[in-house]
Design a protein around this motif. Structure first.
Motif, PDB file in Angstrom:
ATOM      1  N   GLU A  57       0.751  -1.111  -0.158  1.00 55.21           N
ATOM      2  CA  GLU A  57       0.034   0.106  -0.045  1.00 55.21           C
ATOM      3  C   GLU A  57       0.868   1.301   0.091  1.00 55.21           C
ATOM      4  O   GLU A  57       0.416   2.198  -0.733  1.00 55.21           O
ATOM      5  CB  GLU A  57      -1.133   0.065   1.272  1.00 55.21           C
ATOM      6  CG  GLU A  57      -2.042  -1.051   1.020  1.00 55.21           C
ATOM      7  CD  GLU A  57      -3.126  -1.137   2.183  1.00 55.21           C
ATOM      8  OE1 GLU A  57      -2.716  -0.601   3.279  1.00 55.21           O
ATOM      9  OE2 GLU A  57      -3.918  -1.724   1.936  1.00 55.21           O
ATOM     10  N   ARG A  58       2.091   1.215   0.839  1.00 59.21           N
ATOM     11  CA  ARG A  58       2.880   2.434   0.602  1.00 59.21           C
ATOM     12  C   ARG A  58       3.425   2.502  -0.840  1.00 59.21           C
ATOM     13  O   ARG A  58       3.419   3.840  -1.147  1.00 59.21           O
ATOM     14  CB  ARG A  58       3.880   2.340   1.706  1.00 59.21           C
ATOM     15  CG  ARG A  58       3.597   2.524   3.062  1.00 59.21           C
ATOM     16  CD  ARG A  58       4.681   2.582   4.138  1.00 59.21           C
ATOM     17  NE  ARG A  58       5.601   1.243   4.018  1.00 59.21           N
ATOM     18  CZ  ARG A  58       5.355   0.433   4.847  1.00 59.21           C
ATOM     19  NH1 ARG A  58       4.477   0.217   5.599  1.00 59.21           N
ATOM     20  NH2 ARG A  58       6.300  -0.756   4.955  1.00 59.21           N
ATOM     21  N   VAL A  59       3.804   1.636  -1.246  1.00 61.95           N
ATOM     22  CA  VAL A  59       4.554   1.634  -2.906  1.00 61.95           C
ATOM     23  C   VAL A  59       3.400   2.241  -3.648  1.00 61.95           C
ATOM     24  O   VAL A  59       3.712   3.065  -4.594  1.00 61.95           O
ATOM     25  CB  VAL A  59       4.905   0.476  -3.070  1.00 61.95           C
ATOM     26  CG1 VAL A  59       5.312   0.319  -4.478  1.00 61.95           C
ATOM     27  CG2 VAL A  59       6.205   0.042  -2.232  1.00 61.95           C
ATOM     28  N   SER A  60       2.056   1.522  -3.732  1.00 62.80           N
ATOM     29  CA  SER A  60       1.196   2.181  -4.495  1.00 62.80           C
ATOM     30  C   SER A  60       0.756   3.578  -3.997  1.00 62.80           C
ATOM     31  O   SER A  60       0.178   4.233  -4.904  1.00 62.80           O
ATOM     32  CB  SER A  60      -0.015   1.156  -4.479  1.00 62.80           C
ATOM     33  OG  SER A  60      -0.814   1.512  -3.181  1.00 62.80           O
ATOM     34  N   GLU A  69      -3.999  11.060  -0.525  1.00 63.98           N
ATOM     35  CA  GLU A  69      -3.372  10.472   0.589  1.00 63.98           C
ATOM     36  C   GLU A  69      -4.085   9.032   1.169  1.00 63.98           C
ATOM     37  O   GLU A  69      -5.434   9.157   1.240  1.00 63.98           O
ATOM     38  CB  GLU A  69      -3.171  11.433   1.876  1.00 63.98           C
ATOM     39  CG  GLU A  69      -2.240  12.562   1.599  1.00 63.98           C
ATOM     40  CD  GLU A  69      -0.811  12.253   1.355  1.00 63.98           C
ATOM     41  OE1 GLU A  69      -0.485  11.268   2.235  1.00 63.98           O
ATOM     42  OE2 GLU A  69      -0.127  12.889   0.423  1.00 63.98           O
ATOM     43  N   PRO A  70      -3.400   8.103   1.387  1.00 65.23           N
ATOM     44  CA  PRO A  70      -3.756   6.811   1.918  1.00 65.23           C
ATOM     45  C   PRO A  70      -4.394   7.039   3.283  1.00 65.23           C
ATOM     46  O   PRO A  70      -3.922   7.778   3.983  1.00 65.23           O
ATOM     47  CB  PRO A  70      -2.968   5.791   1.672  1.00 65.23           C
ATOM     48  CG  PRO A  70      -1.577   6.564   1.595  1.00 65.23           C
ATOM     49  CD  PRO A  70      -1.927   8.017   1.067  1.00 65.23           C
ATOM     50  N   VAL A  71      -5.336   6.590   3.651  1.00 62.71           N
ATOM     51  CA  VAL A  71      -5.925   6.736   4.942  1.00 62.71           C
ATOM     52  C   VAL A  71      -5.492   5.497   5.767  1.00 62.71           C
ATOM     53  O   VAL A  71      -5.843   4.321   5.310  1.00 62.71           O
ATOM     54  CB  VAL A  71      -7.672   6.894   4.964  1.00 62.71           C
ATOM     55  CG1 VAL A  71      -8.152   6.682   6.476  1.00 62.71           C
ATOM     56  CG2 VAL A  71      -7.955   7.778   4.216  1.00 62.71           C
ATOM     57  N   ALA A  72      -4.817   5.718   7.038  1.00 63.29           N
ATOM     58  CA  ALA A  72      -4.393   4.617   7.520  1.00 63.29           C
ATOM     59  C   ALA A  72      -5.317   3.846   8.529  1.00 63.29           C
ATOM     60  O   ALA A  72      -5.917   4.869   9.215  1.00 63.29           O
ATOM     61  CB  ALA A  72      -2.931   4.943   8.499  1.00 63.29           C
ATOM     62  N   SER A  73      -5.526   2.614   8.475  1.00 62.41           N
ATOM     63  CA  SER A  73      -6.631   2.093   9.336  1.00 62.41           C
ATOM     64  C   SER A  73      -5.589   1.058  10.157  1.00 62.41           C
ATOM     65  O   SER A  73      -4.982   0.387   9.676  1.00 62.41           O
ATOM     66  CB  SER A  73      -7.616   1.314   8.573  1.00 62.41           C
ATOM     67  OG  SER A  73      -8.192   0.591   9.420  1.00 62.41           O
TER      68      SER A  73
END
Length: 79
Positions: A57-60, A69-73
């Motif tokens: 997910e970090r790479v994508s 921005e990705p939402v961290a769950s």
């Protein structure tokens, strides 16, 4: 090939494929049983998978536009 032979060909092909798959699966299971490495608990295996998924997910996220921005769950995915 006669119609009778043709009607029997598919079940025979399926039987051969099933037998080949069963032999492959039996070999995979035996390899796992013979593996000298220590076993993992479910929690250890799931933590390793979580880390792997987070890395992907970090790479994508790098490929996405800055506005997305990705939402961290922090909730475990597997429960």
């Amino acid at each position: 090939m006669s119609p009778r032979d043709a009607s029997q060909a598919e079940p025979m092909r399926t039987d051969h494929q099933t037998a080949a798959h069963n032999r492959w699966l039996a070999a995979e299971i035996q390899d796992a049983l013979d593996d000298p490495r220590p076993s993992l608990t479910l929690e250890e295996a799931m933590a390793a998978m979580e880390a792997e998924i987070d890395a992907v997910e970090r790479v994508s996220a790098i490929d996405r536009a800055p506005a997305q921005e990705p939402v961290a769950s922090r909730a475990p995915r597997w429960q």
